[in-house]
Design an enzyme around this catalytic site. Structure first.
Site, short mmCIF file in Angstrom:
data_model
loop_
_atom_site.label_atom_id
_atom_site.label_comp_id
_atom_site.label_asym_id
_atom_site.label_seq_id
_atom_site.Cartn_x
_atom_site.Cartn_y
_atom_site.Cartn_z
N TRP A 321 0.84 -1.22 0.00
CA TRP A 321 0.00 0.00 0.00
C TRP A 321 0.86 1.25 0.00
CZ3 TRP A 321 -1.89 2.81 4.85
CH2 TRP A 321 -1.02 2.62 5.92
N GLU A 463 0.16 -3.27 12.53
CA GLU A 463 0.25 -4.72 12.35
C GLU A 463 0.49 -5.49 13.65
OE1 GLU A 463 3.34 -4.66 9.39
OE2 GLU A 463 1.89 -4.82 7.75
N LYS A 574 2.13 -0.08 16.39
CA LYS A 574 3.36 -0.05 15.60
C LYS A 574 3.52 1.27 14.85
CE LYS A 574 5.56 -2.48 11.77
NZ LYS A 574 5.46 -3.55 10.80
#
Ligand code: IFM
Length: 721
Positions: A321, A463, A574
């Site tokens: 992405w 994530e 994260k």
């Protein structure tokens, strides 16, 4: 400070991995790592090819590195005068961002070496080097120039059946193991001296050997021209490569360099952000723009950029992405033809995305999380290796990061909004948006009869928290995608038959009817004191500090996510997630909402991904936190200057250049500091200059018109041309 270059003094083999990235010379077709000409595999040399992948045995598929056609090594009276084999008195390397030329200067007792080389931006198959030796004593010179087959691979080898031809052009051909793609490298040299010529082929490659006596004070120069083709480019790649390097030899180094410099001058004319007031920042921005511009696929009409650019094989050379959300904006505003090429790659890989959706039992397009050629999914089930057990850790990135399809639809719509060019939508872009919308419909449709529709079992940008429900970011992307599908009908109101046929060809009637109810019911995130909950239940997780979580680590390389990761049970994330959402949809949130969320999430963010700081910087600009934005900008823009980024995820090497941060640096400058925003179909400026900057000036193309944005402490304005 020279704001247009990066220099390093001394020979530091221990930094070879990072320096190879920081000093990268690339041209979109290939990347030549910044290592000296004589480097063996221990210094991680590589000529990484864009879009050529191979899988060796059961290892990860990754891009192919070609043999190095700019290899040079020499001996004086039999003594090697090479880094790693003799101690230099002095060594320096310098990369010039303005023209992408890498200079090297090395002094041994007996000789001074100076070279300059580049990956031509004017001729993407060409690498060239001018290599000069000035001798400090008499002696017998033995000079090897050639094509080194000592290739550094992470999951290789990938090239087999080497075949060498020697003559005016050296030619080395080999084929990849998986798909039998021929990779051909040819090399010709133009020495400015007479010498005895011989040829050698060894396990290390194919070499031309020049021998002659040299005198103290004498300077000898040899220009090298290496050409690279594969059978994906041409049915006879070897002939093409040989022909090109001989033609370039005729032309000469200076002419090749001039054409390359002209091409770079054009790139800078179209994209340079001039930042006045702080030299470190100006240099960092030049570095970022250099790196991102140098890997743009100018030679192709449908190709995207890997997450670590062309600096090697990290992250399997895959397209994430990062392309649509982080690289795309700079290109869309400055060189829209490149933005188009990036998106055309997604249009062409729609069949792969449909296949992936079908493999999970869904309809529509679920794009690969780590996309390789043809949209093939490169992401494995086990994407991290545990540092304690050395066992692969099951990660669900490929299965659950469903925001990828929405990210692609978002970029397709932005492309139209920025360029005003509908043709990309007509040529497959509209179909992609519809198919992505259909994917979200099919993932949620079973619950369409309830009050709200959940998107369960997903992973957002953060994530570290896998398999969550109703990720605010994911749901917003899905929603935007569904709305974009509806918008297509308005956009093509003047071509109702064309649009009706498109829906019919896609057999879309039922899905079309499901879009409005889904838009109405898709779950909106829970708010607490104005703070958007990242996913269902996030606020119930342990609320501790980053330091608390760091203190729980038993190994600095330990992975924070996965089943047993230290971040999982906590609110520590994260990378920018809710904040990325606020940055991407500035019109949907008030300053107050942005401020409340920034305040909440920033202390809870590890910034463990190079994609994080820029989103926080963008939103910091919005709420007047210019000191914070400045610090985050420097962190983002300096990433490939300092080379000090995260190098490991568990036991997996993740080093390389950072195109997402490079694109992020442009975004902070243009969309953050200058506050460039689209409202009601018009560009606007909402400047938020940190005190260190007195002026920003940069070109954009707005709906085909060239404009210059100028922002000073007095305010911002658009100038024509
Ligand atoms: O796409 C990113 C992801 O968001 C975080 N890990 C690294 C990927 C590639 O940059």
């Amino acid at each position: 400070m020279d704001v247009w270059s990066l220099s390093k003094q001394g020979d530091h083999p221990e930094d070879a991995a990072q320096d190879g990235n920081r000093f990268l010379a690339a041209n979109g077709y290939m990347g030549l790592r910044g290592v000296p000409e004589e480097a063996g595999a221990d210094r991680f040399p590589a000529v990484t090819l864009a879009g050529v992948y191979d899988r060796f045995q059961d290892r990860w598929r990754e891009p192919v590195n070609a043999p190095n056609g700019l290899f040079v090594q020499f001996f004086l009276d039999g003594l090697p005068l090479s880094l790693g084999k003799a101690e230099p008195l002095m060594h320096s390397a310098q990369l010039h961002y303005q023209n992408g030329v890498y200079h090297r200067r090395t002094e041994f007792d007996a000789v001074l070496i100076e070279s300059e080389r580049f990956a031509s931006l004017a001729q993407c198959h060409l690498l060239a080097d001018r290599y000069q030796m000035t001798f400090r004593r008499d002696g017998e010179l033995t000079l090897y120039t050639g094509i080194s087959t000592e290739i550094w691979d992470i999951n290789g080898p990938h090239l087999f059946d080497f075949r060498h031809e020697q003559g005016e052009a050296l030619l080395t051909e080999a084929v990849t193991g998986e798909k039998h793609i021929t990779v051909a490298v040819a090399q010709a040299v133009r020495p400015d001296f007479e010498a005895q010529e011989a040829f050698e082929t060894t396990a290390a490659g194919s070499f031309r050997v020049l021998r002659r006596a040299v005198r103290k004070g004498e300077t000898l120069t040899v220009a090298l021209f290496a050409a690279v083709y594969t059978s994906l480019d041409h049915p006879a790649p070897g002939e093409q490569a040989a022909r090109l390097c001989l033609r370039m030899k005729e032309l000469g180094f200076a002419a090749c360099l001039a054409a390359h410099e002209d091409a770079w001058a054009d790139v800078w004319r179209r994209s340079l952000v001039e930042l006045t007031g702080d030299e470190e920042a100006a240099r960092a921005l030049h570095a970022s723009q250099y790196h991102l511009n140098s890997i743009a696929p100018r030679h192709s009409d449908a190709m995207s950029i890997p997450a670590r650019g062309l600096s090697g094989q990290t992250y399997k050379g895959a397209i994430f992405w990062d392309s649509e959300i982080f690289f795309f904006p700079m290109f869309a505003y400055t060189q829209p033809e490149i933005a188009r090429v990036l998106l055309k790659y997604r249009i062409d890989t729609l069949p792969g995305a449909r296949q992936k959706a079908a493999s999970y039992g869904y309809r529509g397009a679920f794009y690969a999380w780590e996309s390789q050629e043809g949209g093939q999914e490169g992401c494995t089930d086990f994407n991290v290796v545990d540092v304690f057990t050395h066992r692969p850790v099951r990660t669900y990135f490929r299965d659950k990061q469903i925001h990828i399809s929405g990210d692609i639809a978002y970029a397709l719509r932005s492309y139209y909004e920025i360029t005003g060019d509908r043709s990309l939508l007509e040529e497959g872009g509209a179909k992609v948006i519809l198919e992505c919308a259909r994917f979200y419909i099919s993932r949620a449709s079973a619950r369409l009869d309830g009050d709200t529709v959940d998107l369960n079992d997903v992973i957002g940008p953060d994530e570290y928290h896998e398999r969550v429900a109703n990720s605010a970011f994911t749901n917003a992307m899905a929603l935007h995608c569904l709305k974009s599908a509806l918008m297509l009908r308005e956009l093509f109101a003047d071509r109702p038959e064309w649009f009706a046929r498109l829906l019919k060809d896609l057999n879309y009637e039922q899905d079309w009817a499901l879009i409005p109810p889904l838009i109405a019911r898709i779950r909106r995130p829970r708010l607490r004191d104005g703070v958007i909950e990242q996913f269902d239940g996030y606020f119930e997780l342990e609320d501790c500090s980053l330091d608390d979580v760091r203190a729980r680590l038993r190994d600095p390389r330990e992975y924070w996510g996965g089943d047993h990761g230290v971040a999982g049970p906590t609110q520590i994330i994260k990378q920018a997630d809710v904040i990325a959402l606020l940055a991407l949809f500035p019109g949907d949130f008030t300053d107050r909402e942005v401020a409340d969320n920034w305040q909440y999430y920033e202390p809870r963010t590890e910034h463990g991904s190079s994609l994080s700081a820029c989103m926080y910087a963008l939103t910091a600009c919005r709420i007047g936190k210019t000191d914070e934005a400045w610090e985050l900008f420097l962190r983002t823009a300096n990433i490939d200057v300092s080379g000090s980024s995260k190098q490991w995820a568990g036991e997996i090497y993740i080093g390389g250049t950072h195109p997402a941060a490079n694109g992020g640096a442009w975004m902070i400058a243009a969309l953050g500091f200058a506050g460039l925003r689209i409202r009601d179909g018009r560009p606007e400026l909402h400047p938020s200059l940190p005190r260190q900057i007195s002026r920003l000036r940069f070109p954009i193309v707005w709906r085909g018109e060239r404009l210059t944005v100028e922002v000073t402490r007095e305010g911002g304005r658009f100038l024509r041309g």
